[in-house]
Each structure stands twice: as structure tokens, then as C-alpha cells.
Design a protein around this motif. Structure first.
Motif, PDB file in Angstrom:
ATOM      1  N   ALA A 292     -12.696 -23.699  39.609  1.00  0.00           N
ATOM      2  CA  ALA A 292     -13.095 -23.697  38.169  1.00  0.00           C
ATOM      3  C   ALA A 292     -14.393 -24.596  37.872  1.00  0.00           C
ATOM      4  CB  ALA A 292     -12.221 -24.089  37.179  1.00  0.00           C
ATOM      5  N   SER A 293     -14.934 -25.216  38.761  1.00  0.00           N
ATOM      6  CA  SER A 293     -16.199 -25.743  38.797  1.00  0.00           C
ATOM      7  C   SER A 293     -17.204 -25.033  39.380  1.00  0.00           C
ATOM      8  CB  SER A 293     -16.061 -27.098  39.501  1.00  0.00           C
ATOM      9  OG  SER A 293     -15.339 -28.101  38.968  1.00  0.00           O
TER      10      SER A 293
ATOM     11  N   ALA B 136     -14.669 -29.052  31.545  1.00  0.00           N
ATOM     12  CA  ALA B 136     -13.496 -29.733  31.708  1.00  0.00           C
ATOM     13  C   ALA B 136     -13.129 -30.242  33.045  1.00  0.00           C
ATOM     14  CB  ALA B 136     -12.200 -28.845  30.915  1.00  0.00           C
ATOM     15  N   ARG B 137     -13.143 -29.103  33.884  1.00  0.00           N
ATOM     16  CA  ARG B 137     -12.673 -29.457  35.508  1.00  0.00           C
ATOM     17  C   ARG B 137     -13.831 -30.588  35.924  1.00  0.00           C
ATOM     18  NH1 ARG B 137     -12.005 -30.859  39.445  1.00  0.00           N
ATOM     19  NH2 ARG B 137     -10.389 -30.249  41.224  1.00  0.00           N
ATOM     20  N   ASP B 138     -15.218 -30.283  35.907  1.00  0.00           N
ATOM     21  CA  ASP B 138     -15.991 -31.463  36.226  1.00  0.00           C
ATOM     22  C   ASP B 138     -15.833 -32.795  35.656  1.00  0.00           C
ATOM     23  OD1 ASP B 138     -17.270 -29.588  37.697  1.00  0.00           O
ATOM     24  OD2 ASP B 138     -19.030 -29.452  36.327  1.00  0.00           O
ATOM     25  N   LYS B 139     -15.223 -32.898  34.462  1.00  0.00           N
ATOM     26  CA  LYS B 139     -14.976 -34.166  34.047  1.00  0.00           C
ATOM     27  C   LYS B 139     -13.754 -34.582  34.714  1.00  0.00           C
ATOM     28  CE  LYS B 139     -13.908 -36.181  29.263  1.00  0.00           C
ATOM     29  NZ  LYS B 139     -12.493 -36.280  28.886  1.00  0.00           N
ATOM     30  N   PHE B 140     -12.691 -33.724  34.783  1.00  0.00           N
ATOM     31  CA  PHE B 140     -11.639 -34.306  35.550  1.00  0.00           C
ATOM     32  C   PHE B 140     -11.750 -34.685  36.729  1.00  0.00           C
ATOM     33  CE2 PHE B 140      -8.365 -32.844  38.819  1.00  0.00           C
ATOM     34  CZ  PHE B 140      -7.308 -33.748  38.301  1.00  0.00           C
TER      35      PHE B 140
ATOM     36  N   PRO C 183     -20.618 -20.875  36.309  1.00  0.00           N
ATOM     37  CA  PRO C 183     -20.480 -19.951  35.387  1.00  0.00           C
ATOM     38  C   PRO C 183     -21.202 -18.718  35.375  1.00  0.00           C
ATOM     39  CG  PRO C 183     -20.432 -21.996  34.399  1.00  0.00           C
ATOM     40  CD  PRO C 183     -20.983 -22.197  35.703  1.00  0.00           C
TER      41      PRO C 183
ATOM     42  N   VAL D 244      -7.694 -23.940  33.473  1.00  0.00           N
ATOM     43  CA  VAL D 244      -8.228 -25.122  33.059  1.00  0.00           C
ATOM     44  C   VAL D 244      -8.791 -24.887  31.635  1.00  0.00           C
ATOM     45  CG1 VAL D 244     -10.459 -26.629  33.285  1.00  0.00           C
ATOM     46  CG2 VAL D 244      -9.247 -25.653  35.374  1.00  0.00           C
ATOM     47  N   ASP D 245      -8.926 -23.878  31.232  1.00  0.00           N
ATOM     48  CA  ASP D 245      -9.514 -23.679  29.688  1.00  0.00           C
ATOM     49  C   ASP D 245      -8.202 -23.758  28.997  1.00  0.00           C
ATOM     50  OD1 ASP D 245     -11.269 -23.335  27.772  1.00  0.00           O
ATOM     51  OD2 ASP D 245     -10.858 -21.127  27.567  1.00  0.00           O
TER      52      ASP D 245
ATOM     53  N   TYR E  44     -10.352 -20.542  36.300  1.00  0.00           N
ATOM     54  CA  TYR E  44     -11.131 -20.756  34.734  1.00  0.00           C
ATOM     55  C   TYR E  44      -9.936 -20.922  33.625  1.00  0.00           C
ATOM     56  CZ  TYR E  44     -15.803 -20.384  36.675  1.00  0.00           C
ATOM     57  OH  TYR E  44     -17.110 -20.342  37.395  1.00  0.00           O
TER      58      TYR E  44
ATOM     59  N   ILE F 215     -16.258 -19.109  27.933  1.00  0.00           N
ATOM     60  CA  ILE F 215     -14.870 -19.569  28.514  1.00  0.00           C
ATOM     61  C   ILE F 215     -15.172 -20.232  29.986  1.00  0.00           C
ATOM     62  CG2 ILE F 215     -12.824 -18.971  29.459  1.00  0.00           C
ATOM     63  CD1 ILE F 215     -12.924 -16.460  27.557  1.00  0.00           C
ATOM     64  N   PHE F 216     -15.966 -19.708  30.651  1.00  0.00           N
ATOM     65  CA  PHE F 216     -16.281 -20.291  32.015  1.00  0.00           C
ATOM     66  C   PHE F 216     -17.082 -21.811  32.109  1.00  0.00           C
ATOM     67  CE2 PHE F 216     -16.740 -15.918  34.329  1.00  0.00           C
ATOM     68  CZ  PHE F 216     -15.468 -15.534  34.228  1.00  0.00           C
ATOM     69  N   ARG F 217     -17.895 -21.713  30.982  1.00  0.00           N
ATOM     70  CA  ARG F 217     -18.582 -22.980  30.837  1.00  0.00           C
ATOM     71  C   ARG F 217     -17.546 -24.291  30.252  1.00  0.00           C
ATOM     72  NH1 ARG F 217     -23.984 -20.254  28.323  1.00  0.00           N
ATOM     73  NH2 ARG F 217     -24.965 -19.799  30.582  1.00  0.00           N
ATOM     74  N   ARG F 218     -16.913 -23.842  29.367  1.00  0.00           N
ATOM     75  CA  ARG F 218     -15.816 -24.875  28.868  1.00  0.00           C
ATOM     76  C   ARG F 218     -14.900 -25.167  30.032  1.00  0.00           C
ATOM     77  NH1 ARG F 218     -13.831 -21.774  23.863  1.00  0.00           N
ATOM     78  NH2 ARG F 218     -12.262 -20.674  25.538  1.00  0.00           N
ATOM     79  N   ALA F 219     -14.471 -24.291  30.623  1.00  0.00           N
ATOM     80  CA  ALA F 219     -13.520 -24.546  31.793  1.00  0.00           C
ATOM     81  C   ALA F 219     -13.987 -25.585  33.017  1.00  0.00           C
ATOM     82  CB  ALA F 219     -12.944 -23.434  32.440  1.00  0.00           C
ATOM     83  N   LYS F 220     -15.365 -25.254  33.218  1.00  0.00           N
ATOM     84  CA  LYS F 220     -16.283 -25.895  34.203  1.00  0.00           C
ATOM     85  C   LYS F 220     -16.434 -27.309  33.913  1.00  0.00           C
ATOM     86  CE  LYS F 220     -20.628 -26.283  36.585  1.00  0.00           C
ATOM     87  NZ  LYS F 220     -20.033 -26.653  37.930  1.00  0.00           N
TER      88      LYS F 220
END
Lengths: 292, 292
Positions: free
Chosen positions: A226-227, B280-284, A230, A199-200, A196, B273-278
């Protein structure tokens, strides 16, 4: 028939996969589901994962031989009193939470004289995908399930839950509650925090678009977790706060060691760390492959 | 025929895979290998990766149309003078190093009037396995190769190297040297540091045997890159010291943010933080899948 009537509170990836596996092995007669979301229950019913459902926990556990709590940690503790008042003195209760300290304390208090029927459990299985639609019957095959029975735990309750997991292909292992939480902080909770944070961290950089564009295969593997959900990981962090913060501190020291070695051009130190890590990782890989 | 005579200095995973791919596509007539270890060269010859070899760099590059430098970074800079004095003014030289700043500076000095024939390159491909025995012809298919041409770089030299990579299935992208090193520090070098630090951290814990025993699938994915070649990563750290240390510092701040949020029971911050990372990672993940 191992279980006549199984109630699953929180029909997600884990609960759903367990129901599928038990049904396939013809080890369960009837599965009742209980979820906050009626949509999820309808989906689970359509998928054949459950046979009926109720939004009401008391209704859902009534007459159950075994209750599996598959809800997020923060929910699990709250619904225990509800379960306690609705199950019989013979109903065996287990859970699948990633942290055991909090739920064990809550269960001891809420279940009172029925606490002997509670077998805390943690299947070391799952993917970064959540929800009953991702459940599959082979999820537990060749995976470990950790049980953390207490001195109060009834041997019969332990035996049934242990057999249940073994019958779906898992290897059952016993650990002490606190020890479980410390070990999992290192093997599971810490890596999730790092994924997490990584990626953040990258998403916040100026070059963010380029950064994700040039990420290689290793990056995809490294950050897949990181997916993860949350809300679930939020609960895990607070449930296992002490062990996790301690582990994060130890990890930060290791990062600092690397930084010092790089800054001071300390070749020997850097090579020592990398070689030691590679050796440990290669050994882990070999053991995993030997297992298969 | 794209290349009549190709010389590969350092026949490993990358150089070996490039030779295999070019041979398969009938784009190279003759491949000469050069390695410190004669065993490696004999293996490469037996595998059909190279057609002949020499332990002597001057011999190995003599008469070559293209020279690919596939040695570790610390070696590459040292052998440039040797290459410079033995190649013709028409020989095109490229490399496959993970950091571009150091090699570009060294090449500018060593190659002097032949520097215009040097096309710095970095294929974003590879596995944690090193050595010619792991090389395979499809390694570059659907992978990106970054070239960092300079203002001095000859357009013809750039064109040939670009065609070479495209002909083995790669997508060629141009980046500025310094920008390349900053982006790769974040996407590749940082994750490798975290994987090494994590495995070393766990291996040093009291419960080390248990820790590796209870590690789940996510852990295996997360730490696979800690099996990477220590010597290679040692070189990368020193070659890209400034960008890497800066990136490590930013990452440490993100870990500290997590620790503070956990310690202060700051639910909102942790979820954010967790949601922002998820996200970004899901988008990737989506973009990667769209690519395929």
C-alpha cells in the motif's frame, strides 16, 4: 557488447536497475536517459546509472539501438508517436509496463511499419519504493520477465530483448497479451487493491490511532504494497480495467462466502476454505523455495 | 525467581517461547507442560522447553504458581472448569488468546471466586508457523502484550503477569476487553480473512498454475499469513464473530468504492484513495522504524 547505445525513457527503479545491471555486465556502451524531471536525470547521472541525458524524447532516442520505455502506462502510450518519428527502422523498442493490452494497441498504431521492432515486456520485479535512487543492479536476478511478442514481432528484436533480460539474471517467459493481463490482474493488481483498501479502511476507523499501534508483524507484511506509487497504480487500474473489475468481483464473492460461513456458524465450510488456502499457499512457498 | 512453578497448558509457539525466555532469564524454576499430544510434550521436553509434563490438566496445574493457557480458543473455554477445581486460591491464571470477550465470560463463570486471579492476555507476536518446534526465546522482544484486566482482577495477579511479559522483552499495554476485540478484528483478523480469501480465490481460477507461477514478491508477503493454522483461525472467527463481520462489511464497502471509481474512470477518487492509504501506511512504517 550486446547494446551499443541504450536509451531509457523514464529512469526509475526498473529502468535504472536495468542500466546498472547491463553496465556491470559490460553489455552496454552508452546509456542515455530521458525524464520529465531534470533533477532525476542529474541524480541518475551522478549515480552513474546513465551517461548523458536529454529532456527531449526525440533527442534522447536519436541513434539508439535499443529504447526502453519505463514511464508510467498513461505516459508510455502518449510518447509512442514521438519515439516512432525519431528512431531508425533498426531501433528495437521495448517497455516494462504492468499491463500489456493498451500499450500493444497504441504501439501498433503509432509505430506503424516500425511495430515489428517493438517487443512488449514486463519484468516481475520491483519494490514498493520508486525512483532511480532505489535502483540496484541485482533487481532482476532470479526474477521472471514476461514478454508478449505479437505475430508481427521480428524474431531478431525478440532475441535481443530476451538476451538482454537473461543477461541481467532474469528468466524470460512468453505469454499472450490478453492472458498476461488476466493473470496479472489476479496475482498483482488485485493484491494491491486489497492492500490499499485495507489500509484506507483502517485509517478511516474511529480507533485509527490504536489500530495502527496494535498492528502486528503480519499486518506490516500484508500492507507493505500500500506504500506503492499511487499514480502508477492509478494507471494500471484503468489500463487493465476489465480484467481487474472481474477479478475484484470474484474476490468479493469469496469474502461473502466467509461472511456467510461465520454468520451461520458453518465450521466445516470455514475450515474447508482456510485449509484449501493454506494448502495452496504452502505449495507456493515450497515452489518459491525450491527455485532458490 | 519470579515464578517457582509454571504450568503451560498447550505448549505451542507462544507457550514454548515464553517458557524458553523465562528460563533463559532464570525467572522460572520449574515448567510443567500439558498437551493433548504426548508427542508434542516429548518434543518440548527434549528441547528443554519444559521440565516435565502431564496429559492430565488437573495434574499439570497442581501446585502451580502461574498457569498459562495457550490452547486454541475453543479448547481454552472448555478446560477452565478443570483448571478451576485443581488450582489453589493463590494460583495466578493467564491466557494468550487472540480474542478476549469469550474467555473472560467463560472464566468469570468457571473460576468463580478464583476469577480475581485471572489476568486475560494477548501477546501480539507470532509467525505463521505453529508448534513448539518453532518456539524461540526472543519471540516477544519489542512486541506488545495486551492485558485486559477486569474490575475484579487482583492487582497482585496483574502485577505478576505484567512483570512476566516485561521480563521477556515485551511492552505491556492495558485495553478494555471489548475494545481489544474490535481493534484486533481490524488489525489482525481482517487481514487474515483477506489473505485466506485471496489465495483461495486465486487457487480456484482457471489459470491457477500460471497464477502462482507469475506471482511476484509482493504477493508472497501479502499472502504469507494464509499459511496460518486453519483451526486456530476458525476459533478466532467464531470467538470474535460480531466485530469481525462488521469489519468485513466495512472492508467490502471500500472494495466497492474502488470498483465504482475504476468503472466510472473517476481518476480523482481513485488517486485520493491510493494517496490516503499510502500516507497512512508510510506513517505506520515510520513509527515502526522509530520504535526499533
Amino acid at each position: 557488447m550486446l547494446i551499443r547505445h541504450l536509451s531509457i525513457i523514464g529512469v526509475g527503479l526498473i529502468g535504472g536497475s536495468l542500466a546498472r545491471a547491463l553496465k556491470k555486465a559490460k553489455l552496454v556502451e552508452h546509456v542515455t536517459g530521458c525524464n520529465r524531471s531534470e533533477d532525476t536525470m542529474k541524480r541518475a547521472l551522478k549515480l552513474g546509472v546513465i551517461d548523458d541525458y536529454s529532456k527531449n524524447i526525440s533527442q534522447a532516442v536519436k541513434g539508439a539501438d535499443v529504447v526502453v520505455i519505463g514511464t508510467p502506462l498513461s505516459v508510455s502510450e502518449k510518447i509512442l508517436p514521438n519515439i516512432a518519428e525519431s528512431v531508425s527502422t533498426k531501433t528495437i523498442i521495448t517497455d516494462v509496463g504492468s499491463v500489456k493490452g493498451g500499450i500493444v494497441n497504441a504501439a501498433r498504431e503509432s509505430l506503424a511499419n516500425k511495430f515489428c521492432n517493438f517487443v512488449p515486456g514486463h519484468p516481475i520485479a520491483g519494490t514498493e519504493k520508486n525512483g532511480v535512487e532505489y535502483s540496484f543492479e541485482d533487481l532482476f536476478v532470479n526474477h521472471r520477465v514476461i514478454l508478449t511478442p505479437l505475430k508481427e514481432t521480428s524474431p531478431d528484436a525478440y532475441k535481443l530483448i530476451s538476451e538482454m533480460w537473461e543477461s541481467v539474471g532474469a528468466e524470460v517467459i512468453d505469454l499472450d497479451v490478453q492472458y498476461h493481463d488476466e493473470v496479472l490482474a489476479a496475482t498483482s493488481h488485485l493484491p494491491h487493491m486489497l492492500a490499499y483498501a485495507l489500509v484506507d479502511c483502517l485509517a478511516g476507523m474511529q480507533e485509527r490511532d490504536e489500530i495502527f499501534k496494535y498492528a502486528a508483524g503480519g499486518f506490516a507484511d500484508f500492507t507493505r504494497i500500500a506504500s506503492s506509487n499511487p499514480e502508477m497504480w492509478h494507471d494500471i487500474c484503468f489500463s487493465n480495467r476489465d480484467a481487474l473489475v472481474q477479478t475484484l468481483n470474484i474476490f468479493s464473492e469469496h469474502i461473502d462466502q466467509l461472511k456467510v460461513a461465520i454468520n451461520k456458524s458453518n465450521s466445516n465450510e470455514l475450515l474447508k476454505i482456510f485449509r484449501r488456502a493454506k494448502e495452496a499457499r504452502d505449495k507456493f512457498n515450497k515452489e518459491e523455495n525450491d527455485k532458490i
